[in-house]
Design a protein around this motif. Structure first.
Motif, PDB file in Angstrom:
ATOM      1  N   SER A 255       0.808  -1.225   0.000  1.00 52.98           N
ATOM      2  CA  SER A 255       0.000   0.000   0.000  1.00 52.98           C
ATOM      3  C   SER A 255       0.836   1.269   0.000  1.00 52.98           C
ATOM      4  O   SER A 255       0.479   2.261  -0.650  1.00 52.98           O
ATOM      5  CB  SER A 255      -0.945  -0.007   1.203  1.00 52.98           C
TER       6      SER A 255
ATOM      7  N   GLY B 250       1.888   1.780  -3.495  1.00 52.19           N
ATOM      8  CA  GLY B 250       0.750   2.221  -4.285  1.00 52.19           C
ATOM      9  C   GLY B 250       0.475   3.702  -4.104  1.00 52.19           C
ATOM     10  O   GLY B 250       0.172   4.423  -5.062  1.00 52.19           O
ATOM     11  N   LEU B 251       0.596   4.191  -2.867  1.00 49.86           N
ATOM     12  CA  LEU B 251       0.383   5.611  -2.606  1.00 49.86           C
ATOM     13  C   LEU B 251       1.466   6.479  -3.256  1.00 49.86           C
ATOM     14  O   LEU B 251       1.179   7.566  -3.763  1.00 49.86           O
ATOM     15  CB  LEU B 251       0.341   5.862  -1.101  1.00 49.86           C
TER      16      LEU B 251
ATOM     17  N   THR C   3       0.611   6.623  -6.858  1.00 47.39           N
ATOM     18  CA  THR C   3      -0.577   7.457  -7.029  1.00 47.39           C
ATOM     19  C   THR C   3      -0.179   8.931  -7.087  1.00 47.39           C
ATOM     20  O   THR C   3      -0.654   9.691  -7.944  1.00 47.39           O
ATOM     21  CB  THR C   3      -1.560   7.212  -5.864  1.00 47.39           C
TER      22      THR C   3
ATOM     23  N   ALA D  71      -3.804   0.971 -10.386  1.00 43.75           N
ATOM     24  CA  ALA D  71      -3.286   0.216  -9.243  1.00 43.75           C
ATOM     25  C   ALA D  71      -4.043  -1.105  -9.177  1.00 43.75           C
ATOM     26  O   ALA D  71      -5.246  -1.123  -8.925  1.00 43.75           O
ATOM     27  CB  ALA D  71      -3.477   1.018  -7.956  1.00 43.75           C
TER      28      ALA D  71
ATOM     29  N   ILE E  96      -5.825   5.374  -1.706  1.00 42.79           N
ATOM     30  CA  ILE E  96      -5.523   5.446  -3.140  1.00 42.79           C
ATOM     31  C   ILE E  96      -6.682   6.046  -3.923  1.00 42.79           C
ATOM     32  O   ILE E  96      -6.477   6.806  -4.880  1.00 42.79           O
ATOM     33  CB  ILE E  96      -5.142   4.050  -3.679  1.00 42.79           C
TER      34      ILE E  96
ATOM     35  N   THR F  68      -5.566   8.221 -11.286  1.00 42.36           N
ATOM     36  CA  THR F  68      -5.391   6.911 -10.666  1.00 42.36           C
ATOM     37  C   THR F  68      -6.710   6.165 -10.518  1.00 42.36           C
ATOM     38  O   THR F  68      -7.686   6.721 -10.002  1.00 42.36           O
ATOM     39  CB  THR F  68      -4.735   7.058  -9.278  1.00 42.36           C
TER      40      THR F  68
ATOM     41  N   ARG G  50      -8.266   2.056  -9.338  1.00 40.46           N
ATOM     42  CA  ARG G  50      -7.831   0.865  -8.583  1.00 40.46           C
ATOM     43  C   ARG G  50      -8.792  -0.295  -8.844  1.00 40.46           C
ATOM     44  O   ARG G  50     -10.008  -0.156  -8.792  1.00 40.46           O
ATOM     45  CB  ARG G  50      -7.783   1.180  -7.095  1.00 40.46           C
TER      46      ARG G  50
ATOM     47  N   SER H 120     -10.973  -2.991  -1.847  1.00 37.57           N
ATOM     48  CA  SER H 120     -10.142  -2.218  -0.915  1.00 37.57           C
ATOM     49  C   SER H 120     -10.222  -2.744   0.512  1.00 37.57           C
ATOM     50  O   SER H 120     -11.052  -3.599   0.848  1.00 37.57           O
ATOM     51  CB  SER H 120     -10.567  -0.750  -0.935  1.00 37.57           C
TER      52      SER H 120
END
Length: 406
Positions: free
Chosen positions: A110, A113-114, A117, A129, A137, A146, A148, A152
């Motif tokens: 994570s 991923g951030l 982003t 993502a 995100i 972005t 996803r 989540s």
């Protein structure tokens, strides 16, 4: 007069040649491959990401065999971030500058991923993502560039809370890896369970660093708190150590356990005969899903790799298929056109149809919820059902508030 006529013929010939060259150039550009730049923690998280890579490769093979996307073949450019956000950003910069990729995709952890982003926002490049679960995100840190795919943290916790509330256990302990995903999962579970069961108490909380759990001390601390039930967020090697030590010390005896991700084959299979019975989990019971879309995926995957898929396989496959559908709809790889195409985009995945919401760019992919069972020395999921992700999201008003927050 003859001179003028010759000039006209020469000019016409030049124009015809120029037009032919221009048409050839346009055609050549149209046939240029579509380049997907993919960044992930292959060395740090091989259990999930080796099957993920296979799922991606299968999707690319199918797309190219069918003629590509709008007549263009697809090429994957894969980079390993070594589990480090800084390396992930450097890889993204290299993919854009040197390989001139059309889009970015990937990430598992994570925090990475951030980082990607934010990179997508700064560079104004499209980023899908695939796996990182943190809610930030698409909500607090969400941006127009972005999207996803994966269900989540909030969505999976919301799927588990009704099962937890049915247990009517008052004293809960929580254990989670101390980074963005674990912190988010613990906070969401506590808030949602408290709302569903106001008299609940959280009597212990253990947050070991990711990949470095001291299972003995964690298990002892949880046991000392004498909880009625446990919420676990550990995964991969941390999960195996926790289960082994918990079994040895009797932590799980007579206690309910609710556990994120534990039903995924990547983490359930290694437990083998140590698999605890009766944990409520999210996961992927590949052996029992009989929908047409999953059967087709399963047979194609098994035919190519002579092995069964893992959840990573589904995520990798669906990531590439999502990009393909978005590009077909946009008829382009242009960032702005892709953003428009992905807003409300419907994609058929091995888990059925999912939609990328225009509101927050979160897909509605769901998850399977069931219980663990130790069958002949192997971990399985039983009594499972698929829950549609669209039903486990916060209200539109709540999402708008989170995305508007500074």
């Amino acid at each position: 007069m003859t001179f003028t006529w010759n000039l006209l013929k020469t000019a016409a010939a030049v124009l015809a040649t120029t037009g032919a060259l221009a048409a050839t150039t346009v055609h050549a550009q149209a046939q240029k491959p579509i380049k997907i730049g993919e960044i992930n923690s292959y060395k740090a998280q091989p259990a999930f990401l080796e099957p993920y890579r296979k799922g991606m490769d299968l999707a690319v093979e199918e797309i190219n065999a069918a003629g590509g996307i709008n007549g263009r073949k697809v090429e994957l450019f894969v980079r390993d971030d070594n589990g480090n956000p800084g390396e992930a950003v450097r890889a993204a910069e290299e993919l854009l500058a040197r390989e001139q990729v059309d889009v970015l995709a990937g990430s598992f952890l994570s925090n990475i991923g951030l980082a990607l982003t934010d990179f997508a926002k700064q560079k104004k490049v499209f980023f899908l993502a695939g796996e990182p679960l943190t809610d930030k995100i698409v909500w607090q840190n969400g941006n127009r560039y972005t999207f996803r795919l994966r269900t989540s943290t909030y969505m999976q916790a919301a799927m588990l809370v009704p099962e937890a509330a049915k247990m009517k256990k008052k004293r809960w302990a929580i254990v989670y890896p101390n980074y963005e995903y674990g912190q988010s999962a613990a906070a969401t579970f506590k808030a949602l369970l408290k709302a569903a069961q106001p008299d609940v108490e959280f009597v212990a909380e253990q947050a070991p660093p990711l990949g470095r759990v001291d299972a003995g001390s964690v298990v002892q601390a949880l046991a000392d708190a004498k909880p009625d039930a446990i919420f676990n967020v550990l995964f991969a090697a941390d999960l195996s150590k926790f289960v082994r030590e918990g079994n040895t010390r009797g932590l799980f005896h007579g206690r309910e356990v609710v556990s994120l991700l534990t039903g995924e084959p990547e983490y359930l299979d290694p437990l083998k005969d140590e698999t605890p019975n009766g944990w409520v989990v999210t996961g992927y019971p590949w052996y029992g899903i009989q929908t047409p879309e999953h059967k087709a995926f399963f047979l194609a995957y098994q035919g190519k790799y002579k092995d069964h898929p893992r959840l990573g396989s589904v995520v990798g496959y669906s990531t590439i298929k999502s990009l393909a559908e978005g590009m077909k709809k946009a008829r382009s790889t242009d960032t702005e056109k892709l953003i428009e195409a992905f807003s409300g985009l419907e994609v058929l995945t091995p888990f059925g149809k999912v939609t990328y919401r225009a509101l927050d760019h979160q897909s509605t992919m769901g998850a399977y919820v069931g219980r663990t069972a130790n069958r002949n020395g192997a971990g399985t999921m039983v009594d499972y059902k698929y829950l549609d992700g669209a039903k486990y999201l916060p209200s539109d008003e709540e999402v708008k508030k989170m995305r508007a927050a500074p």
